[in-house]
Design an enzyme around this catalytic site. Structure first.
Site, short mmCIF file in Angstrom:
data_model
loop_
_atom_site.label_atom_id
_atom_site.label_comp_id
_atom_site.label_asym_id
_atom_site.label_seq_id
_atom_site.Cartn_x
_atom_site.Cartn_y
_atom_site.Cartn_z
N ASP A 88 0.87 -1.18 0.00
CA ASP A 88 0.00 0.00 0.00
C ASP A 88 0.90 1.23 0.00
OD1 ASP A 88 -3.10 0.76 0.72
OD2 ASP A 88 -1.69 2.25 1.51
N ASN A 121 -14.24 -3.05 -7.61
CA ASN A 121 -15.56 -2.94 -8.26
C ASN A 121 -15.44 -2.44 -9.70
OD1 ASN A 121 -17.31 -3.89 -6.25
ND2 ASN A 121 -17.31 -1.93 -5.19
N GLY A 158 -18.44 -5.78 2.85
CA GLY A 158 -18.18 -4.49 3.45
C GLY A 158 -17.27 -4.56 4.67
N LYS A 216 -21.50 -8.99 -9.61
CA LYS A 216 -21.43 -8.05 -8.49
C LYS A 216 -22.15 -6.75 -8.82
CE LYS A 216 -19.91 -6.41 -4.50
NZ LYS A 216 -19.78 -4.97 -4.59
N GLU A 230 -29.23 -4.34 -4.42
CA GLU A 230 -29.02 -3.69 -3.12
C GLU A 230 -29.63 -2.28 -3.12
OE1 GLU A 230 -24.96 -1.97 -1.79
OE2 GLU A 230 -24.92 -4.10 -1.31
N TYR A 231 -29.48 -1.54 -4.22
CA TYR A 231 -30.08 -0.22 -4.33
C TYR A 231 -31.59 -0.31 -4.10
CZ TYR A 231 -26.13 2.41 -6.44
OH TYR A 231 -24.95 3.06 -6.68
#
Length: 284
Positions: free
Chosen positions: A20, A76, A104, A156, A163-164
């Site tokens: 990272d 995503n 999440g 996905k 999900e929305y």
């Protein structure tokens, strides 16, 4: 999410070396150091924001990895980007797979739902990683090899579109209950739905948690972001002549949230924060 995934993999017995740009959390100082630390053939999981950042990381990896290495994009990304990345890496003998990840901020504790796309041999090679990330129990309940490259992120994308719609339905029900004086225990109403009703779900559990933390959602603005997958889902519905009125309406409701005050959209914002750690805007 990437740091939680690293910890879950380690708890599952997978040796992980992470990179990272933040020196406080990285295991390797550079990508070159990361590549040198991994035994060949390497398996590299990319978990960065979709778009230009993912493109830059995969391009850099393609310049430095060796034939036989495998790159998995767990972010995503749009499925069309997967196909572009796979072609670019294949020219150098580097394999590519994509994986949609859901879970999440709760994934470290509960495990992640995984949707993989790619060649069967590449998916088989990565199964120990998928098994460490997913919840315990039958693999088929939390992992699927959806199809070829791009299929995982396509699944996905549709998952997030659903999900929305689910969040919007819960949120509109919340606003309707809140608008009627006859309802004197609003949080208790949702709590009572958690065990025996047909609308019970993890999202409902998170709704109850959000109300426990802020009963009137007074600290949250009704401004709701959209992260891309909802728009892509609607675009795919249009391109394939598939009616998707609930998902489309939920996306448009998020646009409306940026113009008017809405208790329902406060709840959508609160839910996004509960499951994904997405930032909320403070109430004005």
């Amino acid at each position: 999410m990437g740091f939680n995934m690293r910890e879950r993999l380690r708890k599952g017995g997978i040796e992980v070396t992470g990179f990272d740009r933040n020196p406080e959390v990285t295991d390797a100082a550079t990508i070159d150091e990361l590549i040198a630390a991994l035994p060949a053939p390497r398996l590299i999981w990319v978990m960065v924001p979709a778009g230009d950042i993912t493109d830059a990381v995969i391009t850099e990896l393609g310049d430095k990895l060796e034939a036989g290495d495998l790159v998995i994009d767990g972010g995503n990304s749009r499925f069309t980007e997967d196909q572009k990345h796979a072609a670019a890496l294949a020219a150098k003998g580097v394999h590519f797979a994509d994986c949609g990840v859901s879970g999440g901020v709760w994934g470290l504790q509960n495990g992640y739902g995984l949707m993989a796309g790619g060649d069967a041999a590449d998916i088989e090679r990565a199964l120990p990683v998928f098994d460490a990330l997913r919840p315990e129990g039958d693999r088929a309940d939390s992992f699927v090899h959806v199809g070829g490259v791009g299929a995982g992120h396509y699944a996905k994308m549709v998952h997030n579109g659903i999900e929305y719609g689910l969040m919007q339905a819960y949120a509109e029900g919340y606003e309707l209950l809140a608008a009627k004086d006859i309802v004197t225990d609003l949080p208790g109403t949702f709590r009572a739905w958690q065990k025996g009703t047909v609308v019970r779900s993890w999202l409902l559990d998170l709704m109850v948690k959000a109300l426990d933390e802020d009963p009137g959602l007074e600290s949250i603005s009704d401004y709701v972001e959209d992260s891309g997958e909802g728009r892509w889902t609607v675009e795919e519905a249009i391109a394939n002549a598939v009616p998707a009125p609930a998902i489309t309406a939920a996306l448009f409701a998020r646009f409306s949230s940026r113009e008017d005050s809405s208790p329902a959209m406060k709840m959508v914002s609160a839910l996004r924060h509960q499951f994904g750690g997405h930032a909320t805007r403070p109430a004005k």
